[in-house]
Design an enzyme around this catalytic site. Structure first.
Site, PDB file in Angstrom:
ATOM      1  N   GLU A 760     -12.052  -3.555  89.206  1.00 22.87           N
ATOM      2  CA  GLU A 760     -11.452  -2.360  89.806  1.00 22.87           C
ATOM      3  C   GLU A 760     -10.362  -1.906  88.857  1.00 22.87           C
ATOM      4  OE1 GLU A 760      -8.627  -0.141  91.141  1.00 22.87           O
ATOM      5  OE2 GLU A 760      -8.140  -1.919  92.331  1.00 22.87           O
ATOM      6  N   CYS A 794      -2.994   1.915  91.659  1.00 20.14           N
ATOM      7  CA  CYS A 794      -4.255   2.397  91.090  1.00 20.14           C
ATOM      8  C   CYS A 794      -4.698   3.679  91.762  1.00 20.14           C
ATOM      9  CB  CYS A 794      -5.344   1.336  91.255  1.00 20.14           C
ATOM     10  SG  CYS A 794      -4.962  -0.237  90.501  1.00 20.14           S
TER      11      CYS A 794
END
Length: 1010
Positions: A760, A794
């Protein structure tokens, strides 16, 4: 300006048990039969009056009867009213009108009311729908007219329908217009309380504008107020959140310093004209702060000798009676009088959602309307008993409630009823006819139709639900007897106090798991306890030796040796260990918050949220693991054999976690790998090894064998050495796209088994905002998405696309809201933005900001403390999105304008970036939303909300393309990626025959006995 020791400080349980409250209220709810009979007679007369009246002007009740919220037309109308009048450009307005009118059948809608307002609105909407409806053949005069009108006239007709509705809900667009309209035909001035419309302040400019609006209104009201004495004088309602841009519990000291003098100034102005000055109610998390501000203001010596100061109390709040007691004590100690408006409450859905999101033990509001009604009567009884020190003001459109208050009040007076302008006309007209001596006040909104929209939608939601008294009283099909049923009878018993379909926040995800427990920062007792516990945690920040390559290899070998035993541990037992780990995290929340603040540089709010996320990961993967790894799956097949499918661990998994979520992502990676039966070598970020060490210790304490979980602190070289080890069976990684590529290459270059990489990474996350979006909501969501956690998420917003026609105003509000953020020490609960993780991150961000100042247009630059690794929020406008070529991991927002006709180009730009992690959309046009979602295969799409804070098991998180490999963390497909599949086929007929098949041969049928 804080309340001194002589002033009572409000303390009450934030969310007490419904059943306990119900037991107490039910015990005193019944009146003698003769009094109940009088209530029935009064209420019946009022209901009959409501149903008998045919208001030729039209009112809210007519609108609700015409366009019920249970119909497509009603819902479309609500959304249309909420957004249309703020849309400045024709193209977006046309798309919005077509989208909403296409959802209901306005063309064939038969009006049920003769009221002008309803018929005019229905006509205008019908005209619009007939023009924009694809394939519709106009018929009759209206049809031919509609075809001639064309799109511009359609837009005008629909806007006019909205304005017509608005004019009936709002008394005037200015205070002068409202005062002129409020003048009755007789010489005697009616009682009014004027409410200056508008959202809460997001910026200092907003707060100044609202303050000036209140001050001007008080002056205008006072000049025309006449000579009557209080309480028979007009008033004004003031919203504290409109007077301060950060009206929140964590900013208490600032609010008391800055807001109290302003409120004293407004109250003093109202006192000069002897007006009623009411502080409006806010959400439950702001109640204690509101009462602090009210106490600090009310005690000011300049307000002595004036009986007009007051506040609104919400009966749906479980603390309503405690608030009444508190305010009465305040008035008693100061030897002053106060006016209290009792309302049911307008933010019920918001309160329920907030309680669930926060993981509270219970809700601060009742979950059943019958309990709110029961509590209203109890509060009314208490207020009436406190006369004359307290002057009660009962705001209600419920005939039964009015009749009950009349019975409880007796003949002594000293109170008044209140209604909303545009509502309750028939009820209060008849009440005045039967009881001419009764005081009645109209609560009247004042402001532009643009400001009215949010208020209008709230009133429709409040009173348009099928269960509301207003809706049922207008429906002749509902028997009067049903409307006379007492709240106590609807509740019945204390065991029925809760809504059966609204679980407690703790039970939201049952039966699979329990929700992580949170803290409401608006509850002073809970916040103070948490802050004290965190401060008492003395865990020092120490250095942790980095592992050499040889030490890292030894850890892999040890994990390999421990794999078999752990993989053979039953899934149920592994799940119990993970749940125990979640429980331990919850018990030691303060300890981990302290670590996250000291080592991770996180604010209190962010730290709490991260611990909760780690807890949720443990419990969610335990629940999912039971399903996936528990029982073997029986596959279909021919008779004579068994076919079984099962999952089992792969071997040694390397978990490489980031510094920005050093507990949550670390726990999620490690917990998933362990639940799947793997042994784990965990390599945390070099900036946050101590948090990882404490997490590993906790997992070991919970029952994970030391042989199955190994901590390997180190830098990038350490991680590279782990990835290259020949015995690893997979890598789970969260971090930059560049490092993910390096790991992928290293795995591909090895001989031996092909092992999975679960990655990720980040992204240039975008948000698209069109002209139908509400500026205040956009500002909230953009500031949260771009600047919370110092932009070090993120999922954080990096690139904001705003439609041209609204860009100037939208950027102004966003920049103004960002200016109000407090940047500083994360140990201070009032801090919104802390430092970035280290000097290297600061230097990289400073370099980017310096370049942007040369190449882009600067809209906002915050002020950061001189010492420490602080980077203040910045907002830059780019000429085009192509100028941003990489993720900027910090509090820097880039804005690009776009014309409405170029929305497709915006979407294509986002698609071409190659990233696909998070996307935000702010629009009220469903077709636009659906088209964007359909075109962009982004991992997490957030519509009309912020785009951070994905919740485990609710919003599985992860992207694609340059943003990751999938599957999504915290989702149902994640654990399987950590496992291998094994199919076992057994020939059950190998021993010489298929006994099961033979045993199933038909037996002789025995005829029934005659």
């Amino acid at each position: 300006m804080t309340p001194d020791a002589k002033m009572p400080q409000f303390t009450a349980p934030y969310a007490p048990d419904d059943g306990a409250i119900a037991s107490r209220l039910l015990a005193t709810a019944r009146l003698p039969p003769h009094r109940e009979a009088r209530i029935n007679r009064t209420a019946t007369r009022l209901i009959d009056a409501i149903r008998a009246r045919d208001d030729r002007l039209g009112g809210v009740e007519d609108m609700l009867r015409e366009f019920a919220l249970s119909t497509k037309e009603g819902l479309a109308l609500m959304v249309l009213a909420e957004a249309l009048l703020r849309v400045p450009d024709a193209r977006t307005a046309d798309a919005f009108i077509e989208d909403k009118l296409g959802q209901g059948d306005f063309v064939h809608h038969e009006t049920k009311s003769s009221a002008f307002l309803v018929n005019a609105s229905a006509w205008a909407l019908g005209v619009s729908a007939r023009v924009v409806q694809p394939g519709e053949t106009p018929q009759g005069t209206i049809g031919r007219l509609a075809r001639r009108l064309g799109v511009p006239a359609v837009r005008a007709a629909t806007r006019q329908a909205m304005r017509l509705m608005g004019s009936h809900f709002v008394l005037g667009e200015t205070i002068e217009a409202a005062l002129e309209r409020a003048q009755p035909h007789s010489a005697r001035i009616s009682r009014y309380s004027f409410d200056m419309l508008g959202e809460g302040a997001r910026t200092a400019a907003d707060a100044r504008r609202y303050f000036n609006s209140y001050a001007s209104a008080i002056e205008a009201i006072g000049r025309t107020a006449g000579e009557q004495a209080l309480p028979d004088r007009p008033g004004i309602s003031v919203k504290l959140s409109a007077l301060h841009p950060r009206f929140e519990a964590i900013s208490r000291a600032r609010v008391l310093t800055e807001l109290v003098p302003l409120l004293i100034q407004l109250a003093g102005q109202a006192k000069r004209y002897d007006l009623n000055f009411t502080v409006d109610a806010e959400e439950a998390d702001r109640l204690e702060l509101s009462l602090d501000v009210i106490a600090a203001t009310f005690r000011d010596a300049s307000l002595a000798g004036w009986d007009g100061f007051g506040l609104a109390i919400q009966a749906y709040q479980k603390r309503a009676e405690a608030v009444i007691d508190h305010v009465d004590e305040l008035a008693r100690r100061l030897n002053r009088r106060m006016m209290l408006r009792l309302v049911k409450g307008a933010y019920w859905d918001t309160e329920i959602k907030r309680g669930q999101e926060r993981g509270l033990n219970d809700y601060p509001v009742f979950t059943r309307k019958a309990m709110t009604d029961l509590n209203y009567v109890a509060c009314a009884r208490k207020l009436l008993a406190l006369r004359p020190r307290i002057f009660p003001q009962f705001a209600t459109h419920n005939a039964l409630t009015v009749a009950t208050v009349l019975e409880l009040a007796g003949a002594s007076g000293g109170y008044e009823f209140q209604r909303l302008h545009g509502m309750g006309d028939a009820l209060y007209e008849h009440l005045g006819h039967d009881h001419a001596e009764l005081a009645r006040r109209t609560y009247a909104p004042v402001g532009s139709h643009r400001d009215l929209l949010a208020y209008l939608v709230r009133r429709l939601l409040e009173n348009g639900a099928n269960s509301s008294f207003v809706a049922m009283a207008a429906d002749d099909a509902v028997p009067v007897e049903a409307l006379l049923q007492r709240p106590a009878d609807r509740v019945g018993a204390a065991s029925n106090a809760r809504h059966p379909k609204i679980p407690l926040p703790r039970d939201l995800y049952r039966p699979d798991r329990i929700n992580s427990r949170g803290i409401e920062f608006g509850h002073r007792t809970a916040l103070d306890a948490l802050v004290s516990a965190v401060a008492a945690d003395g865990a020092p920040i120490e250095s942790l030796a980095k592992f050499t390559t040889e030490m890292a290899h030894r850890a892999v070998n040890a994990a390999r040796a421990g794999f078999g035993t752990w993989d053979r541990t039953p899934a149920h037992d592994r799940a119990l260990i993970m749940e125990r780990a979640g429980d331990l995290l919850e018990q030691r929340m303060a300890h981990f918050i302290a670590l996250l603040q000291r080592e991770g540089k996180k604010t209190l709010d962010d730290s709490l949220a991260e611990v909760r996320e780690a807890i949720d990961f443990c419990r969610y993967y335990a629940a999912e693991g039971r399903k996936l790894f528990g029982e073997q799956r029986v596959m279909p097949g021919p008779t004579g054999e068994d076919n079984l499918l099962r999952l089992r661990g792969r071997g040694v998994f390397v978990a490489i976690s980031p510094w920005n979520f050093p507990l949550a992502i670390f726990s999620g990676q490690v917990g998933a790998a362990l639940m799947a039966g793997n042994s784990v070598v965990a390599k945390p970020a070099e900036q946050t090894p101590l948090i990882a060490r404490e997490a590993v210790r906790l997992l070991h304490e919970a029952g994970v064998p030391a042989s199955a979980l190994h901590l390997v602190p180190g830098d990038g070289e350490t991680g590279a050495a782990l990835v290259k080890h020949p015995d690893i069976a997979g890598v789970v990684f969260t971090g930059s796209t560049g490092v993910a590529r390096s790991i992928n290459r290293a795995l591909a270059a090895k001989d031996g088994a092909i092992v999975p990489l679960i990655a990720e990474t980040g992204g240039i996350n975008a948000m698209i905002v069109d002209a139908t979006a509400l500026p205040e909501q956009v500002a909230d969501d953009v500031v949260t998405s771009a600047f919370r956690s110092a932009g070090q998420r993120c999922s954080a917003l990096r690139l904001l696309f705003i439609q041209d026609e609204i860009a100037d105003r939208m950027i102004e509000v966003i920049a103004g809201a960002a200016r109000e953020l407090k940047i500083g020490d994360v140990n201070d609960p009032a801090t919104h933005v802390g430092p970035v993780i280290d000097l290297e991150a600061k230097q990289k961000l400073d370099a980017h900001i310096a370049r942007m100042k040369r190449e882009a247009r600067l809209h906002f630059a915050g002020d950061a403390p001189a010492s420490g690794n602080f980077v203040a929020p910045h907002i830059f406008e780019l000429a085009n999105a192509g100028e941003l070529t990489e993720e900027v991991f910090g509090p820097v927002l880039h804005v690009v304008r776009y014309p409405a006709e170029h929305l497709d180009r915006v979407v294509e730009t986002i698609a071409r970036s190659g990233y696909g992690l998070t996307l935000g959309i702010h629009s009220r046009i469903d077709d636009t939303i659906e088209a964007i979602i359909d075109r962009l295969a982004v991992g997490n799409v957030y519509v009309n909300r912020n785009m951070i804070g994905a919740v485990v098991g609710v919003q599985p998180f992860g992207g694609h393309g340059l943003s990751g490999t999938g599957p999504k963390a915290g989702g149902p497909h994640y654990l399987a990626r950590f496992a291998t599949e094994q199919t076992v086929t057994i020939n059950t007929a190998a021993a010489g025959g298929n006994a099961a098949l033979l045993a199933g041969e038909d037996q002789p049928v025995v005829p029934p006995s005659s």
